[in-house]
Each structure stands twice: as structure tokens, then as C-alpha cells.
Design an enzyme around this catalytic site. Structure first.
Site, PDB file in Angstrom:
ATOM      1  N   SER A  42      -7.350   3.901  -6.943  1.00  0.00           N
ATOM      2  CA  SER A  42      -7.143   3.511  -5.545  1.00  0.00           C
ATOM      3  C   SER A  42      -5.707   3.075  -5.247  1.00  0.00           C
ATOM      4  O   SER A  42      -5.299   3.072  -4.093  1.00  0.00           O
ATOM      5  CB  SER A  42      -8.112   2.399  -5.143  1.00  0.00           C
ATOM      6  OG  SER A  42      -7.809   1.199  -5.818  1.00  0.00           O
ATOM      7  N   HIS A  82      -5.256  -4.390  -4.305  1.00  0.00           N
ATOM      8  CA  HIS A  82      -4.934  -3.523  -3.175  1.00  0.00           C
ATOM      9  C   HIS A  82      -3.767  -4.132  -2.422  1.00  0.00           C
ATOM     10  O   HIS A  82      -3.427  -5.300  -2.599  1.00  0.00           O
ATOM     11  CB  HIS A  82      -6.136  -3.351  -2.240  1.00  0.00           C
ATOM     12  CG  HIS A  82      -7.121  -2.333  -2.719  1.00  0.00           C
ATOM     13  ND1 HIS A  82      -8.320  -2.120  -2.108  1.00  0.00           N
ATOM     14  CD2 HIS A  82      -7.081  -1.454  -3.760  1.00  0.00           C
ATOM     15  CE1 HIS A  82      -8.993  -1.166  -2.739  1.00  0.00           C
ATOM     16  NE2 HIS A  82      -8.251  -0.747  -3.755  1.00  0.00           N
ATOM     17  N   ASP A 105      -9.899  -1.462   3.479  1.00  0.00           N
ATOM     18  CA  ASP A 105     -11.108  -2.019   2.884  1.00  0.00           C
ATOM     19  C   ASP A 105     -11.993  -2.547   4.012  1.00  0.00           C
ATOM     20  O   ASP A 105     -11.492  -3.025   5.033  1.00  0.00           O
ATOM     21  CB  ASP A 105     -10.750  -3.126   1.901  1.00  0.00           C
ATOM     22  CG  ASP A 105      -9.937  -2.600   0.717  1.00  0.00           C
ATOM     23  OD1 ASP A 105     -10.037  -1.400   0.405  1.00  0.00           O
ATOM     24  OD2 ASP A 105      -9.202  -3.397   0.110  1.00  0.00           O
TER      25      ASP A 105
END
Length: 166
Positions: A42, A82, A105
Site C-alpha cells: 500500500s 500510511h 482510508d
């Protein structure tokens, strides 16, 4: 026996190099950075799968848009890294998104769930190395090699060692 002694000496050198590698990976702990292994893609291309990244506790005010943060998801201790795409100062929450993800997200991350701000550097593939090296059979094998090398050295000293003993 001489061949066996040389073999254990050689294998011990490899084990010691591996141990130094583990120590180098752990070295940032001294200055407060904690390592974590990248398990998904990711955050590609910034952080590749199998890399070790480091994060360090940071105050809310020190986290800016664009910073990668490592945070807890769920109650099982799972961590995700992230990038912060938006900050809500009032609720102290971050909207995050993986670099390789097309959408943000689904839920904001409260500051209380943030483990830390991720460093901009990582060690590619080191996560595989650490993951493999933490397995019990590997640890036992490495210890056995070192012990056997010590035993072989004491049973069959080198000519140079024999002269020093006399």
C-alpha cells in the site's frame, strides 16, 4: 577433523556476520526509532514489501500533511503505515491514504492510535532477514554452530595456539 574444524570456523564467521546485521538493524532503537516490517504494497514505491521502516513517537503538532505515520488498527496490535492527507486540528484526527491506494482510508485515525511518525528511510528486504532470523530453529542452529566452533577450537587448537600454551 581439520576439515570439520575449518567448516565450523567458516560457519561461525557467517553466523557472527548475521548477528552484526541484526544489531545494525536494531541500532536506531538507541535514538528512539522502532522498526516495523512492511507487509503490504500500500505504500509502494516509498516503502517496498519486506522492507524495515522505522517510526518514532511524535507530538500531534509535529505531524504534517504528507508525513507517513504508523498507527494501530483494531485492538489486536496490528499496525499500518500510511501517509497523512488531511489533519483535523479540532478532533486531533488524521485522514490517511497508502501511496499505492486509489482512495483514502475509510476512517480517520485519532492521535491516540498513532504509534509515531515514520522516518523517510527504510532498509529494503531486511524484514525478510529479520523474520527468518527470529525463528526458533534458526536461532538454535546459529547457537549450535557457535558452540561447535568453540568445542572444536578447544579440542583441536591451531599450531599457533599450541605454541602460546607452552
Amino acid at each position: 577433523m581439520k576439515l570439520l574444524k575449518h567448516m565450523f570456523s567458516f560457519l561461525s564467521t557467517i553466523v557472527l556476520i548475521c548477528i552484526v546485521g541484526f544489531l545494525l538493524i536494531a541500532a536506531p532503537l538507541v535514538v528512539g526509532y522502532k522498526p516495523v516490517m512492511v507487509l503490504s504494497g500500500s505504500m509502494e514505491p516509498a516503502f517496498h514489501v519486506g522492507s524495515i521502516i522505522y517510526y518514532k513517537q511524535a507530538a500531534f503538532a509535529d505531524i504534517q500533511e504528507g508525513d507517513p505515520i504508523t498507527f494501530y488498527v483494531g485492538d489486536d496490535g496490528t499496525m499500518v503505515t500510511h501517509r497523512v492527507i488531511k489533519i483535523n486540528e479540532q478532533t486531533q484526527e488524521f485522514m490517511t491514504q497508502g501511496d499505492a491506494n486509489e482512495t483514502p482510508d475509510p476512517a480517520p485515525v485519532s492521535y491516540g492510535r498513532v504509534a509515531g511518525k515514520a522516518a523517510s528511510f527504510c532498509i529494503p528486504y531486511a524484514g525478510y532477514y529479520v523474520s527468518y532470523g527470529r525463528k526458533a530453529p534458526v536461532i538454535v542452529l546459529m547457537a549450535a554452530i557457535l558452540v561447535m566452533n568453540i568445542v572444536m577450537d578447544s579440542l583441536y587448537p591451531n599450531e599457533k595456539d599450541k605454541k602460546q600454551i607452552e
